[in-house]
Design a protein around this motif. Structure first.
Motif, mmCIF file in Angstrom:
data_model
loop_
_atom_site.group_PDB
_atom_site.id
_atom_site.type_symbol
_atom_site.label_atom_id
_atom_site.label_comp_id
_atom_site.label_asym_id
_atom_site.label_seq_id
_atom_site.Cartn_x
_atom_site.Cartn_y
_atom_site.Cartn_z
ATOM 1 N N THR A 269 0.825 -1.211 0.000
ATOM 2 C CA THR A 269 0.000 0.000 0.000
ATOM 3 C C THR A 269 0.859 1.260 0.000
ATOM 4 O O THR A 269 0.355 2.359 -0.209
ATOM 5 C CB THR A 269 -0.928 0.049 1.236
ATOM 6 O OG1 THR A 269 -0.126 0.153 2.422
ATOM 7 C CG2 THR A 269 -1.843 -1.148 1.304
ATOM 8 N N GLY A 270 2.181 1.120 0.265
ATOM 9 C CA GLY A 270 3.064 2.282 0.308
ATOM 10 C C GLY A 270 3.158 2.894 1.695
ATOM 11 O O GLY A 270 3.774 3.943 1.879
ATOM 12 N N LYS A 271 2.564 2.250 2.690
ATOM 13 C CA LYS A 271 2.601 2.732 4.069
ATOM 14 C C LYS A 271 4.046 2.825 4.569
ATOM 15 O O LYS A 271 4.877 1.982 4.243
ATOM 16 C CB LYS A 271 1.820 1.744 4.949
ATOM 17 C CG LYS A 271 1.623 2.204 6.370
ATOM 18 C CD LYS A 271 0.965 1.130 7.222
ATOM 19 C CE LYS A 271 -0.511 1.052 6.966
ATOM 20 N NZ LYS A 271 -1.190 0.167 7.956
ATOM 21 N N SER A 272 4.365 3.866 5.358
ATOM 22 C CA SER A 272 5.705 4.054 5.913
ATOM 23 C C SER A 272 5.843 3.348 7.254
ATOM 24 O O SER A 272 4.905 3.316 8.048
ATOM 25 C CB SER A 272 5.997 5.539 6.108
ATOM 26 O OG SER A 272 6.096 6.185 4.870
ATOM 27 N N PHE A 273 7.048 2.828 7.500
ATOM 28 C CA PHE A 273 7.384 2.188 8.769
ATOM 29 C C PHE A 273 8.599 2.898 9.347
ATOM 30 O O PHE A 273 9.540 3.219 8.621
ATOM 31 C CB PHE A 273 7.666 0.699 8.560
ATOM 32 C CG PHE A 273 6.432 -0.046 8.132
ATOM 33 C CD1 PHE A 273 5.620 -0.654 9.069
ATOM 34 C CD2 PHE A 273 6.066 -0.094 6.799
ATOM 35 C CE1 PHE A 273 4.463 -1.310 8.681
ATOM 36 C CE2 PHE A 273 4.916 -0.749 6.404
ATOM 37 C CZ PHE A 273 4.105 -1.352 7.347
ATOM 38 N N THR A 274 8.563 3.153 10.648
ATOM 39 C CA THR A 274 9.612 3.925 11.308
ATOM 40 C C THR A 274 10.315 3.082 12.356
ATOM 41 O O THR A 274 9.665 2.389 13.145
ATOM 42 C CB THR A 274 9.017 5.175 11.988
ATOM 43 O OG1 THR A 274 8.352 5.959 10.995
ATOM 44 C CG2 THR A 274 10.087 6.018 12.652
ATOM 45 N N CYS A 275 11.638 3.158 12.354
ATOM 46 C CA CYS A 275 12.455 2.554 13.394
ATOM 47 C C CYS A 275 13.063 3.699 14.190
ATOM 48 O O CYS A 275 13.736 4.567 13.620
ATOM 49 C CB CYS A 275 13.556 1.693 12.787
ATOM 50 S SG CYS A 275 14.718 1.091 14.028
ATOM 51 N N GLU A 276 12.806 3.722 15.487
ATOM 52 C CA GLU A 276 13.349 4.766 16.358
ATOM 53 C C GLU A 276 14.299 4.133 17.361
ATOM 54 O O GLU A 276 13.956 3.146 18.008
ATOM 55 C CB GLU A 276 12.228 5.472 17.108
ATOM 56 C CG GLU A 276 12.729 6.546 18.045
ATOM 57 C CD GLU A 276 11.614 7.233 18.815
ATOM 58 O OE1 GLU A 276 11.927 7.859 19.835
ATOM 59 O OE2 GLU A 276 10.440 7.141 18.407
ATOM 60 N N GLN B 204 15.738 8.447 14.353
ATOM 61 C CA GLN B 204 14.830 7.543 13.666
ATOM 62 C C GLN B 204 15.021 7.596 12.162
ATOM 63 O O GLN B 204 15.557 8.564 11.631
ATOM 64 C CB GLN B 204 13.382 7.854 14.024
ATOM 65 C CG GLN B 204 12.890 9.202 13.564
ATOM 66 C CD GLN B 204 11.440 9.443 13.978
ATOM 67 O OE1 GLN B 204 10.981 8.920 14.973
ATOM 68 N NE2 GLN B 204 10.739 10.244 13.216
ATOM 69 N N GLN B 205 14.592 6.517 11.501
ATOM 70 C CA GLN B 205 14.568 6.448 10.046
ATOM 71 C C GLN B 205 13.249 5.830 9.639
ATOM 72 O O GLN B 205 12.675 5.026 10.367
ATOM 73 C CB GLN B 205 15.725 5.604 9.500
ATOM 74 C CG GLN B 205 17.004 6.364 9.385
ATOM 75 C CD GLN B 205 18.050 5.591 8.585
ATOM 76 O OE1 GLN B 205 17.869 4.447 8.206
ATOM 77 N NE2 GLN B 205 19.168 6.240 8.337
ATOM 78 N N GLU B 206 12.808 6.220 8.464
ATOM 79 C CA GLU B 206 11.536 5.758 7.925
ATOM 80 C C GLU B 206 11.791 5.040 6.604
ATOM 81 O O GLU B 206 12.701 5.416 5.866
ATOM 82 C CB GLU B 206 10.652 6.980 7.711
ATOM 83 C CG GLU B 206 9.229 6.685 7.391
ATOM 84 C CD GLU B 206 8.417 7.962 7.326
ATOM 85 O OE1 GLU B 206 8.276 8.489 6.212
ATOM 86 O OE2 GLU B 206 7.937 8.419 8.371
ATOM 87 N N ILE B 207 10.970 4.029 6.318
ATOM 88 C CA ILE B 207 11.103 3.298 5.065
ATOM 89 C C ILE B 207 9.711 2.928 4.570
ATOM 90 O O ILE B 207 8.790 2.752 5.371
ATOM 91 C CB ILE B 207 11.982 2.039 5.250
ATOM 92 C CG1 ILE B 207 12.423 1.467 3.908
ATOM 93 C CG2 ILE B 207 11.272 0.989 6.099
ATOM 94 C CD1 ILE B 207 13.519 0.423 4.044
#
Length: 133
Positions: free
Chosen positions: A77-84, A95-98
């Protein structure tokens, strides 16, 4: 006399692991600090990691690695996922988002060959990008 400054800030690296496993996309996040903790989220909702490993690195810094499995249906769906990565000792967060649209392949993993047709299908979820085949 020379003065050297060593960066004590926590750091983070978020990568897309190639290949599909049982209809899921694997994301890998690595962080470094003195007391690093990894948190996953997507659209302000906390996500539970599938793995979480901690090891001691050079100079007393701690390395933490976590992986998140995302259902392909949700990933596409193109949803973003964040690692903090937060460090209570350093009192700092990074943090970074992908997402499907910004995915960075892990250089440490075997690169998978993606057909032009599957690339075209994946790009449809990414708004504002031209498709080149």
């Amino acid at each position: 006399m020379h003065t050297f400054r060593v960066s004590l800030d926590p750091s983070v690296e978020l990568l897309l692991v190639p290949g599909e496993e049982s209809g899921q996309q694997r994301l890998s996040c690595s962080g470094w600090g003195f007391d690093p903790q990894i948190k996953w989220s997507s659209e302000s909702q906390q996500k539970s990691p599938s793995t979480y490993d901690i090891s001691m690195g050079a100079g007393g810094r701690v390395a933490v690695t976590s992986q998140l499995l995302v259902p392909q249906k949700e990933w596409k769906t193109g949803k973003s996922f964040t690692c903090e990565v937060s460090d209570r000792i350093l009192k700092k967060d990074v943090q970074q988002e992908i997402s499907l649209c910004s995915g960075k392949m892990s250089p440490h993993m075997e690169q998978s060959v993606v057909s032009a047709e599957s690339t075209k299908k994946n790009k449809q979820a990414c708004p504002g990008e031209a498709i080149q085949i």
